[in-house]
Design a protein around this motif. Structure first.
Motif, PDB file in Angstrom:
ATOM      1  N   GLY A 245      18.459  50.072   7.741  1.00 34.31           N
ATOM      2  CA  GLY A 245      17.739  50.144   9.010  1.00 34.31           C
ATOM      3  C   GLY A 245      17.607  48.790   9.682  1.00 34.31           C
ATOM      4  O   GLY A 245      17.631  47.752   9.029  1.00 34.31           O
TER       5      GLY A 245
ATOM      6  N   ASP B 299      18.699  53.342  11.058  1.00 33.30           N
ATOM      7  CA  ASP B 299      19.325  53.427   9.729  1.00 33.30           C
ATOM      8  C   ASP B 299      20.623  54.243   9.795  1.00 33.30           C
ATOM      9  O   ASP B 299      21.023  54.708  10.865  1.00 33.30           O
ATOM     10  CB  ASP B 299      18.349  54.020   8.698  1.00 33.30           C
TER      11      ASP B 299
ATOM     12  N   THR C 101      14.911  54.523  13.907  1.00 36.23           N
ATOM     13  CA  THR C 101      14.823  53.530  12.838  1.00 36.23           C
ATOM     14  C   THR C 101      16.078  52.671  12.704  1.00 36.23           C
ATOM     15  O   THR C 101      16.064  51.652  12.030  1.00 36.23           O
ATOM     16  CB  THR C 101      14.599  54.225  11.477  1.00 36.23           C
TER      17      THR C 101
ATOM     18  N   SER D 140      15.479  46.992  13.272  1.00 37.93           N
ATOM     19  CA  SER D 140      14.608  47.241  14.417  1.00 37.93           C
ATOM     20  C   SER D 140      15.382  46.988  15.704  1.00 37.93           C
ATOM     21  O   SER D 140      16.368  46.254  15.718  1.00 37.93           O
ATOM     22  CB  SER D 140      13.397  46.318  14.355  1.00 37.93           C
TER      23      SER D 140
END
Lengths: 409, 204
Positions: free
Chosen positions: A217, A265, A263, A219
């Motif tokens: 993940g 990911d 996320t 940001s």
């Protein structure tokens, strides 16, 4: 596998006495291309990564300094070779921006069809390969026949399948034939069901979810700082899409959504790509409808009127003086490019594919720099896999859609 | 929302005064030049100013202009404000004898590899870069291949000269003698002869 003698970099609390050094690549099956990652491991946990790329560097930027514009198109094929038409179109639109060429609407829509087919071809490989790397081969093989269909459509249009060299500055070398449209209709009819089945194989698959959710993940803020673009950035929740922000090829005429994740990911990247395939289908359908609505001369036009850059009809070359002159000048690369400096980008398969072109008034670019999205976001790989397991590194790698050709340029 | 080129230009001149030079707008993109000592200050100003907030580094690359004496190497930054959807470009110039330019890695993580690439191909020495190594070429390489003195084509070929590409000798790639004939260093010539001889003789 080589074991190093030092254990200085082992984290506190580790039960190991030595770190292990593991070469992931250059020819590892999971790299799907040629690049090397030297992983420093604490047991199975990754402490640090050293990335080596450049194995397939072909000096495209240098070669381009000695090629007339039309000879650079085949070089762009070799960037992201899973979706070479997008690279070709990106190059054509860059040249058209520099030369101030306005393309007819029909050309734009035909280009949109080609580019969105390329996006689907690119994403279905990436998402299929994610399944393969997680141990599920079925989805990959199942979708493969539709990539074959896409390649057949391209073959009808330009004669090539992988390195397409599709289109010309100003439009296409010839109009789409009926077979291409029939195959496009077949694709539009059959692909949704196949994609649905592919999704049902993986999207709610317990094993696949466990392998991908929460893995690798990033940001949104960090992704932006790393220069992420395309599906990888959108998976992190930033809805930046070149097609919407700086429309090219009349993308403003189409209605589509930008799928985003939260996320960033592997699972979100997978979902975003699947979502984008659905949106691409929507765009192709709209474009195909728009093309059928054209009347009269508009319904057959497939290139802009730019005799200096667009090769004339062969029959005209033999009978008309102007056509012969332009044919000779273009083929010999004797057309001067107006001086100028232009940056143009398109939404490629894995992000913003940018062309920074400087012309000094010569017959070839003075300098061409390619902003290759893959090269830019791969530097985040080390951060994405730090502290995770080797198996996670494999998933992260396949979910990033790394194409060695684009990375090395 | 509305972030016009005029506004950006105004803010820049207000902040840096006459140090911002060569302001142009080719194809609608605001382009300017600043002294190379100021590059990080300008990047940070553009990044942190709440109105400008150019927080996305789209591209960083270098260009070699052999004819610009004392400022041969240009480093070009493309920045993007994603919210207002506005792009700008700025350049710094450095002498080729000592191409030192401060590294942007402190502001943008993405500058890391882009600067390594610019170093690899142009030899720009990014001061403060955490790991300035070659990235595409082999580490042992001892020249910077995208500089203009290295021609693309085989120097022995006469059909692919500069005139072919509309530069008619006015542009010096360093592979021509004054009379326009291809410049062959004795060593390179000898090597060629040897290589030709080998292939002609046929070791197989």
């Amino acid at each position: 596998m080589v074991t190093s003698e030092k254990n200085t970099s082992l984290p506190e609390g580790s039960i190991e006495t030595k770190t292990t050094r593991l070469n992931l690549g250059p020819t590892h099956p999971a790299t799907h291309g040629v690049f090397q990652n030297i992983l420093e491991l604490d047991g199975e946990k990754i402490i640090s990564t050293e990335i080596t790329i450049g194995y397939v560097h072909r000096a495209i930027e240098k070669i381009a300094e000695r090629r007339p514009l039309y000879q650079i198109t085949p070089l762009t094929d070799r960037l992201n070779y899973c979706s070479s038409p997008i690279n070709n179109m990106g190059w054509h639109t860059t040249c058209e921006k520099l030369l101030g060429i306005q393309t007819p609407k029909r050309v734009d829509y035909l280009r949109v069809i080609i580019m969105e087919l390329a996006r689907i071809a690119d994403h279905l490989i990436c998402n299929g390969v994610m399944g393969v790397d997680a141990g599920a081969f079925t989805g990959f093989l199942y979708l493969m026949q539709y990539r074959e269909l896409i390649y057949e459509i391209w073959e009808e249009i330009c004669g090539a399948r992988l390195t397409t060299n599709i289109g010309r500055i100003g439009g296409f070398e010839r109009d789409f034939n009926d077979v291409a449209f029939t195959k496009l209709e077949k694709f539009l009819k059959e692909y949704p069901a196949a994609l649905k089945e592919f999704e049902s194989l993986l999207t709610r698959n317990r094993i696949f979810m466990d392998r991908t959710i929460g893995v690798g993940g990033i940001s949104g803020e960090r992704a932006l700082n790393y220069g992420f673009t395309g599906p990888n950035l959108r998976a992190a929740g930033v809805d930046y899409d070149v097609r919407v922000h700086s429309p090219y090829c009349s993308y403003q005429d189409f209605e589509f959504d930008i799928p985003t994740g939260t996320t960033g990911d592997c699972y979100d990247r997978f979902l975003v790509r699947n979502g984008e395939m659905w949106q691409s289908l929507r765009i192709i359908e709209q474009a195909y409808r728009k093309i059928q609505e054209f009347k009269g001369a508009e319904a057959t036009v497939f290139h802009a009127d730019v005799p200096e850059y667009y090769l004339p009809e062969k029959a005209d070359v033999y009978t008309k003086m102007e056509a012969l002159i332009y044919h000779f000048k273009i083929v010999m690369g004797e057309v001067d490019i107006p001086p100028g400096e232009v940056y143009h980008s398109v939404e490629g398969g894995n992000g913003e594919l940018g062309f920074y072109l400087i012309s000094d008034g010569g017959r070839s670019p003075y300098r061409l720099h390619l902003r290759r999205p893959c090269f830019i976001y791969y530097q985040a790989f080390e951060e994405l896999i730090k502290g995770s397991m080797i198996s996670d590194a494999i998933m992260v790698m396949s979910s990033l859609n790394l194409i060695a050709g684009e990375m090395d340029g | 929302m509305a972030l016009s080129n005029d506004l950006i230009r105004q803010r820049l001149i207000q902040k840096f005064g006459e140090q911002v030079t060569n302001i142009e707008e080719p194809y609608g993109m605001l382009t300017f030049e600043v002294p190379k000592e100021l590059n990080i200050e300008v990047l940070e100003f553009l990044y942190n100013d709440p109105e400008l907030s150019f927080q996305f580094l789209t591209d960083l690359t270098a260009v070699h202009y052999p004819s610009y004496a004392g400022r041969e190497i240009a480093v070009v930054y493309h920045l993007h404000n994603l919210v207002a959807n506005c792009r700008i470009r700025f350049k710094v110039f450095a002498p080729i004898a000592q191409p030192d330019v401060a590294s942007a890695t402190k502001v943008f993580a993405t500058a890391n590899w882009l600067e390594r690439e610019a170093y690899d191909f142009f030899g720009v020495n990014f001061v403060g870069h955490p790991d300035l190594r070659r990235i595409q070429n082999v580490d042992e390489m001892d020249y910077f291949p995208l500089r203009k003195e290295y021609p693309v084509e085989d120097q022995t070929r006469l059909d692919k000269d500069d005139e072919m590409f509309g530069r008619g000798g006015s542009f010096d790639f360093g592979n021509r003698n004054d009379d326009g004939s291809p410049r062959l260093t004795p060593q390179a010539g000898e090597e060629n002869v040897e290589r030709l001889g080998e292939s002609a003789g046929g070791s197989r």
